[in-house]
Design a protein around this motif. Structure first.
Motif, PDB file in Angstrom:
ATOM      1  N   ALA A 115      71.791  51.380  40.747  1.00 42.25           N
ATOM      2  CA  ALA A 115      71.154  50.453  41.274  1.00 42.25           C
ATOM      3  C   ALA A 115      69.915  49.534  40.483  1.00 42.25           C
ATOM      4  N   ASN A 116      69.585  50.373  39.558  1.00 43.13           N
ATOM      5  CA  ASN A 116      68.584  50.070  38.683  1.00 43.13           C
ATOM      6  C   ASN A 116      68.934  49.077  37.576  1.00 43.13           C
ATOM      7  N   GLU A 117      70.298  49.538  37.232  1.00 42.37           N
ATOM      8  CA  GLU A 117      71.045  48.782  36.272  1.00 42.37           C
ATOM      9  C   GLU A 117      71.415  47.556  36.694  1.00 42.37           C
ATOM     10  N   ILE A 118      71.827  47.476  38.070  1.00 45.51           N
ATOM     11  CA  ILE A 118      71.967  46.099  38.773  1.00 45.51           C
ATOM     12  C   ILE A 118      70.656  45.174  38.751  1.00 45.51           C
ATOM     13  N   LEU A 119      69.646  45.764  38.881  1.00 50.42           N
ATOM     14  CA  LEU A 119      68.174  44.879  38.951  1.00 50.42           C
ATOM     15  C   LEU A 119      67.949  44.723  37.556  1.00 50.42           C
ATOM     16  N   GLY A 120      68.286  45.293  36.423  1.00 49.59           N
ATOM     17  CA  GLY A 120      68.201  45.030  34.989  1.00 49.59           C
ATOM     18  C   GLY A 120      66.771  45.607  34.642  1.00 49.59           C
ATOM     19  N   LYS A 172      70.308  43.288  47.649  1.00 51.50           N
ATOM     20  CA  LYS A 172      71.190  43.957  48.617  1.00 51.50           C
ATOM     21  C   LYS A 172      72.459  44.778  47.712  1.00 51.50           C
ATOM     22  N   GLU A 173      73.068  43.816  46.835  1.00 49.88           N
ATOM     23  CA  GLU A 173      73.826  44.707  45.886  1.00 49.88           C
ATOM     24  C   GLU A 173      73.415  46.262  45.255  1.00 49.88           C
ATOM     25  N   ALA A 174      72.066  46.082  44.953  1.00 50.13           N
ATOM     26  CA  ALA A 174      71.391  47.401  44.456  1.00 50.13           C
ATOM     27  C   ALA A 174      71.191  48.322  45.630  1.00 50.13           C
ATOM     28  N   LEU A 175      70.813  47.692  46.740  1.00 47.86           N
ATOM     29  CA  LEU A 175      70.756  49.010  47.967  1.00 47.86           C
ATOM     30  C   LEU A 175      72.209  49.558  48.244  1.00 47.86           C
TER      31      LEU A 175
END
Length: 229
Positions: free
Chosen positions: A68-73, A181-184
């Motif tokens: 999830a945190n990788e998705i957010l950067g 939404k993707e991270a969730l």
């Protein structure tokens, strides 16, 4: 000038629920975001705390947090081991010292953390500890302190003057709502079906409502604790 941002959350998924859009926006704008999750999650769902019994599930939850945190950067993710929903049994000074350690490490300009009126006890403990750790002594690095709402905790508290979440700071997340939404979605084990407030649909509706409050498509809402300019 790029900023250093520190997100201090209780459990894996709180960081995305509360400020996932703001995190993604900071990253997109070139800021450095570090996330610290202080408690383990999951173990409160059993009668007694037993990390060994839930070792596989805890590892899977940690993997979800990393994804999830990788998705957010985010630049770094730290997951601590304070007991899930039992942080009121930890001496407050121990929590404060842990938070101070990360503030010294990352030297944040901005901190996002839990709102102090939440129904979840870990959220309240962390709120109190962050406020104490962020005493505005001379030359202190933290210039902005923001408290986020956490669906299935903030709104579940019985309203009273000391618990009411009255946002006075908003972040337009219209360009990054899909990343939130993707991270969730990476937290599949923690998300619930509609109409639970911790469902993708409910969180999207909340973002639309917070956006409508300020005349944008979607937003996240916060209580501003301090802002030094």
């Amino acid at each position: 000038m790029n900023k250093s941002v520190l997100v201090i959350a209780a459990h894996p998924d709180d960081e995305v629920l509360g400020c996932g859009g703001a995190i993604a926006k900071h990253v997109r704008e070139g800021d450095v975001v570090n996330v610290v999750i202080l408690a383990e999650g999951l173990t409160s769902r059993e009668q007694k705390r037993n990390r060994e019994l839930l070792k596989m599930e805890l590892n899977e939850l940690a993997a979800s947090a990393r994804k999830a945190n990788e998705i957010l950067g985010v630049s770094s993710l730290t997951i601590g081991s304070f007991p899930d929903n039992r942080m009121d049994g930890i001496e407050r000074l121990d929590v404060i010292k842990e938070i101070e350690k990360y503030i010294s490490q990352f030297m944040p300009d901005i901190i996002y953390t839990h709102y102090g009126g939440d129904v979840n006890i870990d959220h309240r403990v962390i709120y109190d500890a962050v406020v104490t750790a962020c005493r505005p002594v001379p030359q202190y690095c933290v210039k902005q302190l923001l408290f986020f709402e956490t669906p299935s905790s903030t709104e579940w508290q019985i309203p009273n003057p000391s618990s009411h979440f009255g946002p006075n700071w908003f972040v337009d997340i219209s360009g990054v709502i899909d990343l939130k939404k993707e991270a969730l979605s990476a937290y599949a084990s923690e998300m619930r079906d509609w109409p639970h407030p911790r469902s993708i649909r409910a969180i999207e509706y909340l973002a639309f409502w917070r956006g409508a409050c300020i005349g944008v498509e979607t937003a996240e809402a916060f209580v501003l604790g301090r802002n030094i300019t």
